[in-house]
Design a protein around this motif. Sequence first.
Motif, mmCIF file in Angstrom:
data_model
loop_
_atom_site.group_PDB
_atom_site.id
_atom_site.type_symbol
_atom_site.label_atom_id
_atom_site.label_comp_id
_atom_site.label_asym_id
_atom_site.label_seq_id
_atom_site.Cartn_x
_atom_site.Cartn_y
_atom_site.Cartn_z
ATOM 1 N N ALA A 87 0.839 -1.202 0.000
ATOM 2 C CA ALA A 87 0.000 0.000 0.000
ATOM 3 C C ALA A 87 0.872 1.250 0.000
ATOM 4 C CB ALA A 87 -0.918 -0.001 1.221
ATOM 5 N N GLY A 88 0.439 2.247 -0.731
ATOM 6 C CA GLY A 88 1.164 3.507 -0.791
ATOM 7 C C GLY A 88 2.151 3.601 -1.936
ATOM 8 N N ARG A 89 2.466 2.478 -2.568
ATOM 9 C CA ARG A 89 3.381 2.513 -3.709
ATOM 10 C C ARG A 89 2.594 2.776 -4.987
ATOM 11 N NH1 ARG A 89 8.021 -2.132 -3.027
ATOM 12 N NH2 ARG A 89 8.302 -1.992 -0.766
ATOM 13 N N GLU A 90 3.305 3.237 -5.986
ATOM 14 C CA GLU A 90 2.665 3.396 -7.286
ATOM 15 C C GLU A 90 2.252 2.017 -7.796
ATOM 16 O OE1 GLU A 90 4.950 5.625 -10.064
ATOM 17 O OE2 GLU A 90 5.700 7.002 -8.529
ATOM 18 N N PRO A 91 1.085 1.921 -8.446
ATOM 19 C CA PRO A 91 0.587 0.607 -8.873
ATOM 20 C C PRO A 91 1.584 -0.196 -9.691
ATOM 21 C CG PRO A 91 -1.130 2.260 -9.097
ATOM 22 C CD PRO A 91 0.117 2.993 -8.716
ATOM 23 N N TRP A 92 2.275 0.444 -10.632
ATOM 24 C CA TRP A 92 3.211 -0.315 -11.468
ATOM 25 C C TRP A 92 4.388 -0.835 -10.656
ATOM 26 C CZ3 TRP A 92 8.334 0.919 -12.041
ATOM 27 C CH2 TRP A 92 8.724 2.198 -11.647
ATOM 28 N N ARG A 93 4.828 -0.043 -9.678
ATOM 29 C CA ARG A 93 5.947 -0.469 -8.844
ATOM 30 C C ARG A 93 5.523 -1.606 -7.910
ATOM 31 N NH1 ARG A 93 10.608 2.202 -8.026
ATOM 32 N NH2 ARG A 93 9.710 4.119 -8.866
ATOM 33 N N ALA A 94 4.308 -1.488 -7.371
ATOM 34 C CA ALA A 94 3.799 -2.535 -6.493
ATOM 35 C C ALA A 94 3.668 -3.853 -7.254
ATOM 36 C CB ALA A 94 2.454 -2.115 -5.912
ATOM 37 N N ARG A 95 3.173 -3.791 -8.474
ATOM 38 C CA ARG A 95 3.002 -5.007 -9.270
ATOM 39 C C ARG A 95 4.354 -5.604 -9.659
ATOM 40 N NH1 ARG A 95 -1.454 -1.688 -11.529
ATOM 41 N NH2 ARG A 95 -3.374 -2.611 -10.699
ATOM 42 N N LEU A 96 5.340 -4.751 -9.905
ATOM 43 C CA LEU A 96 6.675 -5.236 -10.237
ATOM 44 C C LEU A 96 7.291 -5.973 -9.054
ATOM 45 C CD1 LEU A 96 8.765 -5.220 -12.528
ATOM 46 C CD2 LEU A 96 9.744 -3.152 -11.493
ATOM 47 N N VAL A 97 7.135 -5.417 -7.864
ATOM 48 C CA VAL A 97 7.649 -6.065 -6.652
ATOM 49 C C VAL A 97 6.936 -7.392 -6.418
ATOM 50 C CG1 VAL A 97 7.804 -5.874 -4.137
ATOM 51 C CG2 VAL A 97 8.373 -3.905 -5.579
ATOM 52 N N HIS A 98 5.618 -7.387 -6.596
ATOM 53 C CA HIS A 98 4.836 -8.602 -6.365
ATOM 54 C C HIS A 98 5.183 -9.691 -7.388
ATOM 55 C CE1 HIS A 98 1.571 -10.904 -4.650
ATOM 56 N NE2 HIS A 98 1.015 -11.057 -5.829
ATOM 57 N N ALA A 99 5.450 -9.282 -8.623
ATOM 58 C CA ALA A 99 5.782 -10.251 -9.666
ATOM 59 C C ALA A 99 7.091 -10.974 -9.383
ATOM 60 C CB ALA A 99 5.854 -9.557 -11.020
ATOM 61 N N ALA A 100 7.954 -10.370 -8.555
ATOM 62 C CA ALA A 100 9.249 -10.966 -8.244
ATOM 63 C C ALA A 100 9.199 -11.897 -7.039
ATOM 64 C CB ALA A 100 10.284 -9.870 -8.009
#
Length: 404
Positions: A87-100
């Motif tokens: 929460a609080g991160r930009e959506p694209w950055r959050a999804r990139l972190v989650h994808a890893a």
Amino acid sequence: MNAGTLRRRVYQTLDQGMVGDRLAVAVHRVLLALILVNVGAVILESVPSLAARYGTLFLTFEFVSVGIFTIEYLLRLWACVEHAPLAGREPWRARLVHAATPAMVIDLLAILPFFLAFVVHADLRVVLLLRLLRFFKLARYSPGIVSLVDAVRAERRSLGACLVIFIGALIISSSAMHLAEHVAQPDRFGSIPDAMWWAVITLTTVGYGDVVPITPLGKIIASLTAILGLVMLALPGGIIASAFAREIQRRDFVVTWSMVARVPLFAGLDASSVAEIMRSLKSATYEPGALICRRGDPAHSMYFVAEGEVSVELPDRRATLVAGQFFGEIAVLQRAERSATIRARGRVKLLALDSDDLRHLMAVHPTIATVIKRVAHDRLADDRLGKGGDLVLEELSPSAGEPR
């Protein structure tokens, strides 16, 4: 339903797995079954006669499975922004972190071979092996596997030390065997690297027997190495078993703590007092359809639903209590009658707190007695007790089960 609400609902269904959410349970069961059938299909497809006879069926099932797994992967990636740590991160950055994350990498590898087959001419056996990675998707739906992974992660330093010791034992035993056997068997023990094959097989207690010592000194070294191998196997096994047991106990403790702490009757108790109550809990398991308590029977204990669901049969309606909910709290303080019949909907594990145990606890710990008596007085004064019974009406709010 707006996009934010829909995304939150998708997240709750796929990732959070809300207790008592029938849609989440159904989705998880379907995905679990699909994973198991996929693994079975990959294994059967490796049989030439079955592949020739049912090739079209296998291919159709593969298309359907990849389609479902791809949709699941994309939905998880889309909804991951609802995950609290992101929460609080930009959506694209959050999804990139989650994808890893490891789980998402496994999900990607589970579908990637299908798409790669269209662009890369790879060995079919390699593609078949990569498809078997779908088996590891089971980790999402098994608390036991998650606990085991957490146990291994927690003991990674100890397991690393075991590996260092094993490598040391491997080098020493293979060097000793080389010195003892290199003259008698130069083709098998002519160098330390050659002797390492024998050392690995002996230390792991496999013992193929393809390479064996023939000199007296070599046999003595082999005997000592075999005994050392038993110790080497016991070390990591004991470490993992102890860590796994601690992880299970920790998880059960957290779950039980949360159940006890949320009971209004125990509101205001400090951590040590809640822990004292937890020590008095007794576990009971009921088979599907079993009668737990009957309307009109004397009430002598309260129950926490640890696993499964129970059906509450009231005169005017029925409701369902799921894991984490409770019933009969007033029974631990006064001799009331059960205001509802309670049955197990499936296999159910309950934690029971007898009134005698609680009264003894209150006698030994006056502070606990003071808090509980005050809360009980306020609740009874509010007339939130069912007529002549022990079932608190607010336990059967719509979140606990809808009328049927």
